[in-house]
Design a protein around this motif. Structure first.
Motif, PDB file in Angstrom:
ATOM      1  N   VAL A  30       0.815  -1.212   0.000  1.00 33.16           N
ATOM      2  CA  VAL A  30       0.000   0.000   0.000  1.00 33.16           C
ATOM      3  C   VAL A  30       0.854   1.270   0.000  1.00 33.16           C
ATOM      4  O   VAL A  30       0.568   2.228  -0.718  1.00 33.16           O
ATOM      5  CB  VAL A  30      -0.948  -0.001   1.214  1.00 33.16           C
ATOM      6  N   GLN A  31       1.914   1.278   0.812  1.00 31.87           N
ATOM      7  CA  GLN A  31       2.703   2.491   0.969  1.00 31.87           C
ATOM      8  C   GLN A  31       3.835   2.648  -0.045  1.00 31.87           C
ATOM      9  O   GLN A  31       4.222   3.770  -0.375  1.00 31.87           O
ATOM     10  CB  GLN A  31       3.279   2.546   2.391  1.00 31.87           C
ATOM     11  N   LYS A  32       4.366   1.538  -0.539  1.00 31.99           N
ATOM     12  CA  LYS A  32       5.540   1.628  -1.415  1.00 31.99           C
ATOM     13  C   LYS A  32       5.330   1.042  -2.804  1.00 31.99           C
ATOM     14  O   LYS A  32       5.496   1.722  -3.814  1.00 31.99           O
ATOM     15  CB  LYS A  32       6.735   0.945  -0.741  1.00 31.99           C
ATOM     16  N   VAL A  33       4.964  -0.235  -2.854  1.00 36.40           N
ATOM     17  CA  VAL A  33       4.995  -0.944  -4.132  1.00 36.40           C
ATOM     18  C   VAL A  33       3.886  -0.518  -5.085  1.00 36.40           C
ATOM     19  O   VAL A  33       4.140  -0.243  -6.261  1.00 36.40           O
ATOM     20  CB  VAL A  33       4.965  -2.465  -3.911  1.00 36.40           C
ATOM     21  N   ILE A  34       2.657  -0.461  -4.595  1.00 37.19           N
ATOM     22  CA  ILE A  34       1.546  -0.114  -5.495  1.00 37.19           C
ATOM     23  C   ILE A  34       1.715   1.285  -6.085  1.00 37.19           C
ATOM     24  O   ILE A  34       1.626   1.457  -7.307  1.00 37.19           O
ATOM     25  CB  ILE A  34       0.190  -0.256  -4.789  1.00 37.19           C
ATOM     26  N   PRO A  35       1.943   2.332  -5.270  1.00 38.10           N
ATOM     27  CA  PRO A  35       2.134   3.663  -5.863  1.00 38.10           C
ATOM     28  C   PRO A  35       3.280   3.692  -6.873  1.00 38.10           C
ATOM     29  O   PRO A  35       3.192   4.380  -7.894  1.00 38.10           O
ATOM     30  CB  PRO A  35       2.441   4.545  -4.643  1.00 38.10           C
TER      31      PRO A  35
END
Length: 331
Positions: free
Chosen positions: A17-22
């Motif tokens: 949620v915080q790193k990979v998806i964005p």
């Protein structure tokens, strides 16, 4: 012709949620189309925040979506292999978080399972390898800039004593060695392009949580090369990797968590000169997702074969065995 890979995210894990998806949403070859959680409400909440079109209240539903080509699996360690195999059975490619499994034996089961699906790609998500700083390190080493490389030393730590955190739960693969020691094992294997032959390790365990809070090892590679590392979940946050040759050294200041919005640097130092190489802000998660997606679109081999993940797990297993028995282990 397919121009984008349609991705589904298996769980609302923090790293995703915080790193990979964005980061993946910035990829030209990537379309993040769905996310699943065991709670539909949670999946919808995250999907709304990140602008992901579809949300599912179970992992099974996501895997059955015919409009999803590939899965990113950031589930807890004990769920990596089972759900990667389920994704393969559903016809999906899989980028799975590290470490690939709970043991080399389990990783080998996954490798064998992939042989049933020769058209599907599976890769362990060691994102650091895609950052330009590590590409430069490898280039400098191969060009002989520090002479004959003899040893690599690395250190990685953070401070987390929350018992409900998955990294502090022994039965699901928590602990320093599995969570961050896997990077310190991967570094020399990536640079030497060889496997260690022997090792000795030592692990100190939290008396309450039963996870290793401080682990160290010495790895012996062919032709006298070595690597040493220490990792910890209960020390001041710090990370560093240094490659030593007979003519110089290369120091990587932020070897794992290179910030995507900041310039990072490596330093090449010899007896005669000291040279700093700076790298503009870049997101290694984007680069990783793009490389994996490109392999799918072009139907080529993934950058890192699954055998690499199995071999990394063999080293982890051997360190545990060495610590338990107090002796050197031949791999």
């Amino acid at each position: 012709m397919v121009t984008k890979v349609r991705w589904g995210i298996l769980s609302t894990a923090k790293i995703g949620v915080q790193k990979v998806i964005p980061a993946m949403q910035n990829g030209k070859l990537i379309s993040v189309n769905a996310i699943a959680s065991r709670s539909l409400a949670k999946a919808k909440e995250v999907a709304d925040v990140l602008g992901v079109p579809k949300s599912y209240g179970s992992y099974e539903e996501l895997l059955q979506d015919p409009d999803i080509d590939a899965i990113y699996n950031p589930l807890p360690n004990h769920m990596h292999v089972p759900w990667t195999i389920k994704a393969l059975e559903a016809g999906k490619h899989v980028l799975c978080e590290k470490p690939i499994g709970m043991s080399a034996e389990e990783a080998q089961l996954l490798l064998e399972a992939t042989q049933k699906y020769p058209n599907l790609k599976v890769m362990e998500a060691f994102m650091y390898r895609f950052h330009p700083q590590w590409q430069k390190v490898r280039e400098l080493v191969q060009a002989g800039e520090i002479g004959e490389v003899a040893t690599i030393n690395s250190f990685f730590s953070y401070h987390n004593i929350a018992p409900d955190n998955i990294r502090n739960q022994a039965d699901i693969g928590g602990g320093a060695l599995m969570d961050i020691g896997c990077y310190c094992i991967s570094f020399p294997r990536f640079i030497f392009n060889e496997e260690p032959e022997q090792l000795v390790g030592d692990m100190d365990f939290d008396p309450v949580m039963k996870t290793d809070r401080l682990s160290s090892a010495i790895l012996k590679f062919p032709k006298g090369k070595t690597s040493t590392f220490t990792c910890s979940t209960q020390l001041m946050p710090h990370q560093r990797a240094i490659i030593f040759g007979n003519k110089g050294k290369i120091e990587v200041e932020i070897p794992v968590n290179a910030p995507p919005t900041e310039t990072v640097k490596i330093t090449l130092e010899t007896k005669e000169t000291k040279q700093v190489f700076s790298f503009e802000p870049t997101d290694q998660y984007t680069l990783q997702g793009e490389a994996f997606s490109k392999a799918i679109i072009e139907n080529t081999d993934v950058p890192t074969p699954l055998t690499d993940a199995v071999n990394n797990m063999k080293v982890i297993d051997a360190i545990v065995e060495s610590s338990e028995n107090g002796r050197w282990i031949t791999i």
